[in-house]
Design a protein around this motif. Structure first.
Motif, mmCIF file in Angstrom:
data_model
loop_
_atom_site.group_PDB
_atom_site.id
_atom_site.type_symbol
_atom_site.label_atom_id
_atom_site.label_comp_id
_atom_site.label_asym_id
_atom_site.label_seq_id
_atom_site.Cartn_x
_atom_site.Cartn_y
_atom_site.Cartn_z
ATOM 1 N N ALA A 1 0.836 -1.206 0.000
ATOM 2 C CA ALA A 1 0.000 0.000 0.000
ATOM 3 C C ALA A 1 0.868 1.251 0.000
ATOM 4 O O ALA A 1 0.563 2.245 -0.662
ATOM 5 C CB ALA A 1 -0.921 -0.008 1.233
ATOM 6 N N TYR A 2 1.999 1.207 0.724
ATOM 7 C CA TYR A 2 2.900 2.363 0.750
ATOM 8 C C TYR A 2 3.479 2.617 -0.634
ATOM 9 O O TYR A 2 3.582 3.761 -1.081
ATOM 10 C CB TYR A 2 4.030 2.111 1.749
ATOM 11 N N LEU A 3 3.878 1.536 -1.335
ATOM 12 C CA LEU A 3 4.476 1.697 -2.654
ATOM 13 C C LEU A 3 3.469 2.246 -3.652
ATOM 14 O O LEU A 3 3.797 3.066 -4.508
ATOM 15 C CB LEU A 3 5.027 0.344 -3.142
ATOM 16 N N ILE A 4 2.217 1.778 -3.573
ATOM 17 C CA ILE A 4 1.185 2.256 -4.490
ATOM 18 C C ILE A 4 0.976 3.761 -4.329
ATOM 19 O O ILE A 4 0.753 4.481 -5.300
ATOM 20 C CB ILE A 4 -0.131 1.487 -4.239
ATOM 21 N N GLN A 5 1.081 4.258 -3.066
ATOM 22 C CA GLN A 5 0.844 5.674 -2.803
ATOM 23 C C GLN A 5 2.100 6.511 -3.013
ATOM 24 O O GLN A 5 2.044 7.731 -2.958
ATOM 25 C CB GLN A 5 0.347 5.840 -1.364
ATOM 26 N N PHE A 6 3.236 5.886 -3.272
ATOM 27 C CA PHE A 6 4.495 6.609 -3.436
ATOM 28 C C PHE A 6 4.452 7.478 -4.689
ATOM 29 O O PHE A 6 3.988 7.049 -5.741
ATOM 30 C CB PHE A 6 5.651 5.612 -3.513
ATOM 31 N N ASP A 7 4.967 8.711 -4.572
ATOM 32 C CA ASP A 7 4.948 9.660 -5.684
ATOM 33 C C ASP A 7 6.212 9.488 -6.526
ATOM 34 O O ASP A 7 7.267 10.068 -6.229
ATOM 35 C CB ASP A 7 4.839 11.082 -5.147
ATOM 36 N N PHE A 8 6.125 8.705 -7.600
ATOM 37 C CA PHE A 8 7.272 8.473 -8.459
ATOM 38 C C PHE A 8 7.656 9.724 -9.248
ATOM 39 O O PHE A 8 8.795 9.855 -9.681
ATOM 40 C CB PHE A 8 6.974 7.333 -9.440
ATOM 41 N N SER A 9 6.719 10.637 -9.435
ATOM 42 C CA SER A 9 6.998 11.831 -10.235
ATOM 43 C C SER A 9 8.021 12.741 -9.577
ATOM 44 O O SER A 9 8.605 13.603 -10.238
ATOM 45 C CB SER A 9 5.699 12.613 -10.484
ATOM 46 N N ALA A 10 8.265 12.563 -8.264
ATOM 47 C CA ALA A 10 9.237 13.397 -7.563
ATOM 48 C C ALA A 10 10.668 12.898 -7.743
ATOM 49 O O ALA A 10 11.623 13.578 -7.352
ATOM 50 C CB ALA A 10 8.906 13.452 -6.068
ATOM 51 N N LEU A 11 10.835 11.722 -8.340
ATOM 52 C CA LEU A 11 12.164 11.126 -8.500
ATOM 53 C C LEU A 11 12.877 11.700 -9.721
ATOM 54 O O LEU A 11 12.243 12.167 -10.677
ATOM 55 C CB LEU A 11 12.046 9.610 -8.643
ATOM 56 N N SER A 12 14.197 11.647 -9.694
ATOM 57 C CA SER A 12 14.997 12.073 -10.833
ATOM 58 C C SER A 12 14.951 11.001 -11.920
ATOM 59 O O SER A 12 14.474 9.881 -11.691
ATOM 60 C CB SER A 12 16.448 12.305 -10.405
ATOM 61 N N VAL A 13 15.477 11.344 -13.104
ATOM 62 C CA VAL A 13 15.481 10.391 -14.213
ATOM 63 C C VAL A 13 16.301 9.160 -13.857
ATOM 64 O O VAL A 13 15.897 8.022 -14.128
ATOM 65 C CB VAL A 13 16.033 11.059 -15.493
#
Length: 340
Positions: free
Chosen positions: A3-15
């Protein structure tokens, strides 16, 4: 954790971090597919299920689980990404996997493939495209129909497999022999508990891997201005096809050609029926018209090419035809990339 991974904001990560997540997702999918397959094979052996049936059903479905988890995750975010991964996985299985396997060892045709699996795969591919065309997408009813087709195929395979002579266990999967050895030295209960444990671990890893791969690949596509169809047909499809690639190359190295070809055909059948059907049943989705101009014709062409390469009894896919398959796969990726 899931559940934590599903809610994780991947858009904040670098390329770079997103690329690492793509790699991590593929790693989880491969590892999870291996754990799930091994556990399923062990359970089948404990209950004295025929090795032939194991190879045609349990192992074939288990190696397709990465595609199932990935599509069910992707369809909630992007129908193009999910459908692209299904189509791309089938094309990769034919072009990339069989192409590489043919370079290692020539792939010979089989009477069963000519009379049963190959015609059925071609008909199912056409039916899949027809369902996508009617109504502009897949409905829950069409998804249920595809799942029922998968169930009917499984029943048909099991029914006919029970009437055929069993093959030695070590010809199907090296892990089966290890199961047989361990079964004599330990109680069935402990072996069953361990098998169930690996199935659960495999399912968890597949779910985590699907989340990592789909979300990071989708964000990368947006960052680089690539279409989600291209990402689905390339990175996601290749990542989810790695279990089939590993199994097919292993079978080819052992000169077990029928298992190699059968693994690819069986995986393609389940990708369209079980995985495509499950995605449509739970999340009905529309299909972009561009699929009918490029991706679907390429899928049908790849299936037809496989059919005509193996439709004769003495047909062989050697290095020459393997090269054609590999070149075709590269052509597809380049064409989709330019179109996207």
């Amino acid at each position: 954790m899931l559940a934590y991974l599903i809610q994780f904001d991947f858009s904040a990560l670098s390329v770079i971090a997103l690329m690492l997540c793509v790699f991590l997702g593929i790693l989880f999918l491969v590892w999870g597919g291996h754990c799930l397959t091994d556990g399923a094979v062990r359970i089948a052996h404990i209950f004295k299920i025929s090795p032939l049936i194991i190879g045609l059903t349990i192992v074939s479905i288990a190696t397709s689980m990465p595609e199932l988890f990935t599509c069910l995750r992707a369809i909630q975010e992007s129908a193009d990404l999910a459908l692209g991964s299904i189509v791309g996985s089938n094309i990769a299985n034919i072009g990339l996997i069989l192409g590489f396997a043919a370079w290692i060892s020539p792939l010979h045709s089989d009477l069963r493939l000519i009379q049963k699996e190959l015609p059925f795969l071609l008909i199912l591919s056409l039916l899949f495209v027809f369902f996508a065309f009617t109504g502009g997408g897949f409905s829950s009813g069409e998804g249920l129909s595809l799942i029922l087709i998968a169930g009917a195929y499984l029943f048909w395979v099991i029914h006919h497999a029970l009437r055929e002579k069993d093959v030695p266990i070590d010809e199907l999967d090296g892990s089966l022999g290890a199961v047989a050895a361990s079964d004599s030295s330990s109680g069935k209960f402990s072996v069953l508990a361990l098998a169930v444990f690996w199935v659960l671990v495999g399912a968890l890893l597949l779910s985590l891997g699907a989340d990592c791969l789909v979300e990071s690949a989708r964000i990368l596509a947006l960052r680089f201005g690539l279409s989600e169809v291209f990402i689905g047909l390339s990175i996601v499809a290749l990542g989810t096809s790695l279990p089939e690639l590993a199994a097919s190359l292993s079978a080819s190295l052992k000169n077990n050609n029928s298992l190699c070809v059968g693994n690819v055909i069986g995986s393609n059948l389940f990708n369209l029926s079980l995985i495509g059907g499950s995605s449509a049943l739970f999340y009905p989705f529309e299909v972009d018209l561009e699929f009918f101009w490029l991706e679907f014709p390429l899928l049908i062409f790849a299936t037809l090419m496989l059919y005509f390469f193996l439709w004769q009894r003495q047909a062989v896919i050697g290095r020459a035809r393997g090269t054609i398959l590999l070149v075709f796969y590269v052509f597809v990726i380049v064409l989709i990339g330019l179109n996207g």
